[in-house]
Design an enzyme around this catalytic site. Structure first.
Site, PDB file in Angstrom:
ATOM      1  N   THR B  17     -36.266  33.013   5.992  1.00  0.00           N
ATOM      2  CA  THR B  17     -37.267  34.012   6.396  1.00  0.00           C
ATOM      3  C   THR B  17     -36.797  35.430   6.081  1.00  0.00           C
ATOM      4  OG1 THR B  17     -37.438  32.548   8.308  1.00  0.00           O
ATOM      5  CG2 THR B  17     -38.804  34.520   8.321  1.00  0.00           C
ATOM      6  N   GLU B 131     -25.362  45.471  10.564  1.00  0.00           N
ATOM      7  CA  GLU B 131     -26.282  45.950  11.606  1.00  0.00           C
ATOM      8  C   GLU B 131     -27.264  44.873  12.057  1.00  0.00           C
ATOM      9  OE1 GLU B 131     -26.790  49.434  13.126  1.00  0.00           O
ATOM     10  OE2 GLU B 131     -27.641  47.861  14.354  1.00  0.00           O
ATOM     11  N   VAL B 134     -26.926  42.021  15.229  1.00  0.00           N
ATOM     12  CA  VAL B 134     -27.232  42.197  16.651  1.00  0.00           C
ATOM     13  C   VAL B 134     -28.571  42.912  16.803  1.00  0.00           C
ATOM     14  CG1 VAL B 134     -26.484  43.216  18.845  1.00  0.00           C
ATOM     15  CG2 VAL B 134     -24.776  42.330  17.247  1.00  0.00           C
ATOM     16  N   ILE B 138     -33.295  46.746  15.559  1.00  0.00           N
ATOM     17  CA  ILE B 138     -32.868  47.888  16.372  1.00  0.00           C
ATOM     18  C   ILE B 138     -31.559  48.450  15.843  1.00  0.00           C
ATOM     19  CG2 ILE B 138     -32.313  48.700  18.685  1.00  0.00           C
ATOM     20  CD1 ILE B 138     -33.693  46.235  19.810  1.00  0.00           C
ATOM     21  N   GLY B 189     -43.357  28.853  17.870  1.00  0.00           N
ATOM     22  CA  GLY B 189     -42.350  29.216  16.877  1.00  0.00           C
ATOM     23  C   GLY B 189     -41.334  30.233  17.377  1.00  0.00           C
ATOM     24  N   GLU B 192     -36.538  27.214  18.562  1.00  0.00           N
ATOM     25  CA  GLU B 192     -36.337  26.171  17.573  1.00  0.00           C
ATOM     26  C   GLU B 192     -36.439  24.788  18.204  1.00  0.00           C
ATOM     27  OE1 GLU B 192     -33.274  26.889  14.689  1.00  0.00           O
ATOM     28  OE2 GLU B 192     -33.103  28.970  15.357  1.00  0.00           O
ATOM     29  N   ASP B 203     -25.891  32.163  21.165  1.00  0.00           N
ATOM     30  CA  ASP B 203     -26.342  33.259  20.305  1.00  0.00           C
ATOM     31  C   ASP B 203     -26.058  34.605  20.968  1.00  0.00           C
ATOM     32  OD1 ASP B 203     -28.370  34.276  18.066  1.00  0.00           O
ATOM     33  OD2 ASP B 203     -28.982  35.188  19.962  1.00  0.00           O
ATOM     34  N   LYS B 207     -23.324  37.923  20.044  1.00  0.00           N
ATOM     35  CA  LYS B 207     -23.716  39.339  20.002  1.00  0.00           C
ATOM     36  C   LYS B 207     -22.929  40.157  21.021  1.00  0.00           C
ATOM     37  CE  LYS B 207     -28.189  37.981  18.187  1.00  0.00           C
ATOM     38  NZ  LYS B 207     -29.555  37.525  18.539  1.00  0.00           N
ATOM     39  N   GLY B 308     -37.183  37.968  13.424  1.00  0.00           N
ATOM     40  CA  GLY B 308     -38.310  37.958  12.499  1.00  0.00           C
ATOM     41  C   GLY B 308     -37.879  38.422  11.125  1.00  0.00           C
TER      42      GLY B 308
END
Lengths: 437, 437
Positions: B17, B131, B134, B138, B189, B192, B203, B207, B308
Site C-alpha cells: 500500500t 520518520e 512512528v 505525523i 480493514g 488485520e 506494534d 514505536k 494508510g
C-alpha cells in the site's frame, strides 16, 4: 587518544525574556548540549542597547556590550532576538555573508526579508534558522519545510497569536466585551500596553506570510496578506456564533487555490467562525495551534505554547543545536530558497463561507427582499436565524443571522452593500468569515 | 548556459500500500520534486518477492525485480518498505555501508537495530531517515530529534496504533465488547486478519522504543518496553471509566525518571485511563497523536493520520526530499547516534495512578478491610465508588472502583494480591493505569 571538542563562539543579540532564557539554557545545560551537538557552545557576548540594565543571574556582566557589529564579527554562531527590522536585518545579513550560522526569532524581519536572507545564507553555504518566529515552542516550520517536503500543502490555518486567542477565549467564556477582555489580558501580562500589533493582526500577518512562503515554496510578500484584527468582534457576535455551534478564532490562513490550471495563494488573517467540533476550536487561552492539510498526509495538527521566555527559547535552542551539528559534521548548511512563483489571489476572489448579521425592521416581506439580494449575487444561503433586538435600538427591529455556502469575498461585499440599501435595513450589515469545513 | 540537473537512482524495496503510493508520487509529482530538491529522482527498480503480482498503474512492469541486493547496488537512494527484520536489515546495512542514502518505514527493524544502523550511516557519512516508522504522516521524530534538540524531554505519550484506537473508540461510542469491536475493525480493514501485533501491543512497543531512544538520546532496547495489550479491556471498564470522567486510550509512554540523581527511562505500552479533558482523550477513530512534555517547551501535541498508503508515503517522501537536498548540497548526511546511556527503570518502580476494580460481598466492614490493605502498602486512595453487581454473579455482591494517587507498580501489585486474599473478595481484582495528570 585525547578527543578535543571544538568550541564555537555564540553571540546573543538581544536579552529580553527569551534572550535571558537562552543564556540560562546555554549555561545550565552546557555539558548536555555539548554531548548532543559535538561542540562546546561558548557565550562570548550579549549585545544590548542598554548596557546598564540588569540581565538576571544567567548573564555574566562582563559579556554585555552595545557594540553589536563587533560582537557579530567575533562569533561563529549568532542568535538574534532583538526584534525589529534594523539593526537586526543588517547584522544578520553581514553575519550570513561572513559565513556565520544564524538563528533568529524575528518574525517581522523574516516576513519582510526571508527570500533575500535565505539567498545570502545559501550563497555563503551556512544555515539560517528561525523556527521560533512562528508559534513559539511548536515545531511547525521544520515539519512544513522538511517532513512535508515531498507532499503538496493545500492549506494552513493557525492560531498563531496567543494574546488574541486569550482575549477571544475570555470573551467566549465570560461574556466580556473586547475592551474588558483586553484590559484583563493587559493586567495579566498577556497583552502589551500598546496592543496594536496583536489586536490589529500585524503580528499574525507576519507569521501568515512566513507560513505561506514555506508551505508554497515561494516568497510571499507580507504586503499581500489581507489583514483584519479582532477589535470589532463583539460579545454578541461570540454569543450568537456559539448558539449556532461555532466559536470565533483569530486565524492566519494560507490556501493554495487553483484557478485556470494555475496555483494562487490566498493568505489572510481575520476572525473566523469555526465549528465547535474543529480541532482548533478547543485551543484555549494563550496556546497556539496550527492545522495543516496536505494532499497525501491529510490533516495534521500541531499545538503548544506560542510565546513566553522558556518555550520560545526551546525553539531557538533546537535551531542552535541542529545547525551546530551541521557545522560539526562539515559540509554546507542548508537553507531553502524559493522554488516557485505563486501569485497572490486578489482578496475579492478568495472564497469562503460567511456569517452575516443584518438589523432590519421586523415586518412581513423583509426576509424575502434580503433573500432576493443573495440570489441576485449567486450567493447561496445555508441557514438563517432571527432574534428580536433588545438593546434599546427600538422595538420593531430584528437581527437576522445568515450563514452562506462558499462564495467569493467580492460577491459577498456586493451583496452586503445591496442589502444595506434596502429601506427595511436599519444599519450596515456586518459579516464574518466561516472556516474549517 | 545549460543547467544540468543531477539525476539520482531510487530503489524501492517493497511495493504494498505504501510503496504503491510512493511510486505514484515519484511519478506524478516528478517535476515539482525535482525543483524542490535540486535533483531528478529516477525510479530504477521496484524490489518485491512476488514479481508476478499486479502493482497498479504507477509501477512500470519492467522495473519489477526480485533481485533486491542487485537493485540496492545500482541505486543512490534506497527506500525500504518491505517490513520485517530480514532481509530488510541486511539490505539497509549494505546500502549504508556502500554510502547510499536510506529511508525506511520499518518500525520493527528500527526498534531492534536503530543504534547500530545509525552508526553505520554515521561511519559512511550518509543519511538514514525513518520518520514514517512512528505515527505515519505525523512529523514526530524530526521535531523530537531537531526542534527539541536543545530542550530536555521529560515525557512522551502517544496514541501510535490506529487499529487499537479505532477499537477502543468503537467500544466507547457503541458499548460493544472487545471481540465485536475487533470484528468490526477487521470488516472495515482497520485491523488485520491476524490482529496480534496490534491488539497485543507489539506494534506500539516498537514505536515506544524508537520514541524513547530519540527522546532520551540513548539506545533503548525493545525488550525493555513493558507491554500490555488491549485484549482484556471490557465494555464495563470503559463505561465505568467514562462515568468517572475518564476515557481509556492505548498509549505508548516514555518517561524520564530521576532517582538518586540519575536519569532512568520508564517505557511502557498499556491501556490507560485519561481524564476526558486531556488533549489525547478526543483523538478519535484511526487517528494517531503524540503528546510531548519538555522542560522548556512545556506541552506539545502532534496529531494526524497514523497509517494508510498516502499519509505514510507523505512521511517517506519528506525524508526522501530532505535527504536528497543534503546529497545535492554536498557534505555528509546527518544521523544521530546515541549520546547517553539511560537505564531502563524496573517496571515495579514505575509510578503512576491506578484504577482498581474489586468484586466483594456486599456486607458491612468490607470497605474498611480493603482500605486497610491500601494503607498497609502506603497506597493513597483518591476516590472510591461502589455499584451492585447485575451480571448474574449472584446478589449480595458489589464492585468497588478505586482510583489511587501516584504509587509504584510493585506496591500496587502487592496491594492487589493482599486484597485478593481477603475472604470477602469474590475474584481477583483487576487494575488499569491512570495517566495524564
Amino acid at each position: 587518544m585525547v578527543t578535543s571538542v571544538k568550541s564555537l563562539g555564540v553571540a546573543l543579540l538581544g536579552c529580553g525574556t527569551v534572550g535571558g532564557e537562552v543564556a540560562r539554557i546555554l549555561t545550565q545545560d552546557a555539558e548536555e548540549l555539548t554531548s548532543r551537538c559535538g561542540a562546546r557552545l561558548e557565550l562570548i557576548g550579549v549585545g544590548v542597547r542598554d548596557t546598564a540594565a540588569d540581565r538576571g543571574p544567567h548573564v555574566d556582566r562582563s559579556l554585555i556590550t552595545d557594540d553589536l557589529a563587533g560582537l557579530v564579527e567575533r562569533a561563529d554562531v549568532v542568535i538574534e532576538l532583538m526584534g525589529g527590522l534594523e539593526p537586526a536585518g543588517s547584522l544578520i545579513e553581514s553575519a550570513l555573508r561572513a559565513g556565520k550560522t544564524v538563528i533568529s526569532a524575528n518574525k517581522a524581519l523574516i516576513a519582510e526579508r526571508l527570500a533575500e536572507l535565505s539567498t545570502a545564507a545559501a550563497e555563503s553555504r551556512v544555515q539560517f534558522s528561525y523556527e521560533a518566529a512562528v508559534a513559539g515552542a511548536i515545531p511547525i516550520l521544520r515539519p512544513i519545510r522538511d517532513s512535508l517536503a515531498g507532499d503538496r500543502i493545500t492549506s494552513v490555518m493557525g492560531i498563531v497569536n496567543g494574546t488574541t486567542n486569550y482575549i477571544l477565549d475570555a470573551m467566549d467564556s465570560t461574556g466580556a466585551s473586547f475592551e474588558d477582555a483586553l484590559a484583563k489580558a493587559q493586567e495579566l501580562g498577556y497583552a502589551e500596553a500598546d496592543p496594536t500589533a496583536d489586536v490589529e493582526g500585524h503580528d499574525a500577518a507576519a507569521k501568515a506570510a512566513i507560513l505561506a512562503s514555506l508551505s508554497l515554496h515561494t516568497a510571499f510578500p507580507l504586503s499581500e496578506v489581507y489583514t483584519e484584527g479582532i477589535t470589532r468582534v463583539t460579545a454578541e457576535d461570540i454569543a450568537s456564533a456559539r448558539a449556532a455551534g461555532y466559536v470565533i478564532k483569530f486565524l492566519a490562513i494560507v490556501e493554495r487555490v487553483e484557478k485556470d490550471g494555475e496555483d494562487f495563494a490566498a493568505v489572510r488573517v481575520h476572525p473566523t467562525l469555526l465549528p465547535d467540533t474543529h480541532p482548533l476550536a478547543s485551543v484555549r487561552g494563550a496556546y497556539n495551534a496550527v492545522y495543516v492539510e496536505a494532499e497525501n498526509a491529510g490533516s495534521l495538527m500541531f499545538m503548544g505554547q506560542g510565546a513566553g521566555g522558556a518555550p520560545t527559547a526551546s525553539a531557538v535552542m533546537g535551531d542552535v543545536i541542529s545547525s551546530v551539528r551541521r557545522v560539526v559534521a562539515g559540509g554546507p548548511g542548508r537553507t531553502e530558497t524559493p522554488t516557485c512563483v505563486v501569485t497572490s489571489l486578489p482578496h475579492s476572489l478568495a472564497e469562503t463561507r460567511y456569517s452575516i448579521a443584518v438589523t432590519v425592521e421586523d415586518r412581513p416581506g423583509v426576509l424575502e427582499q434580503i433573500a432576493r439580494v443573495f440570489s441576485t449575487h449567486s450567493q447561496s444561503i445555508e441557514s438563517m436565524s432571527q432574534s428580536l433586538v433588545t438593546d434599546g435600538e427600538g422595538s420593531g427591529a430584528a437581527v437576522l443571522r445568515i450563514i452562506t455556502h462558499t462564495g467569493a469575498e467580492g460577491d459577498l461585499r456586493a451583496t452586503v452593500e445591496d442589502i444595506h440599501s434596502l429601506p427595511a435595513v436599519i444599519r450596515k450589515p456586518t459579516f464574518m468569515r466561516v472556516g474549517g469545513n
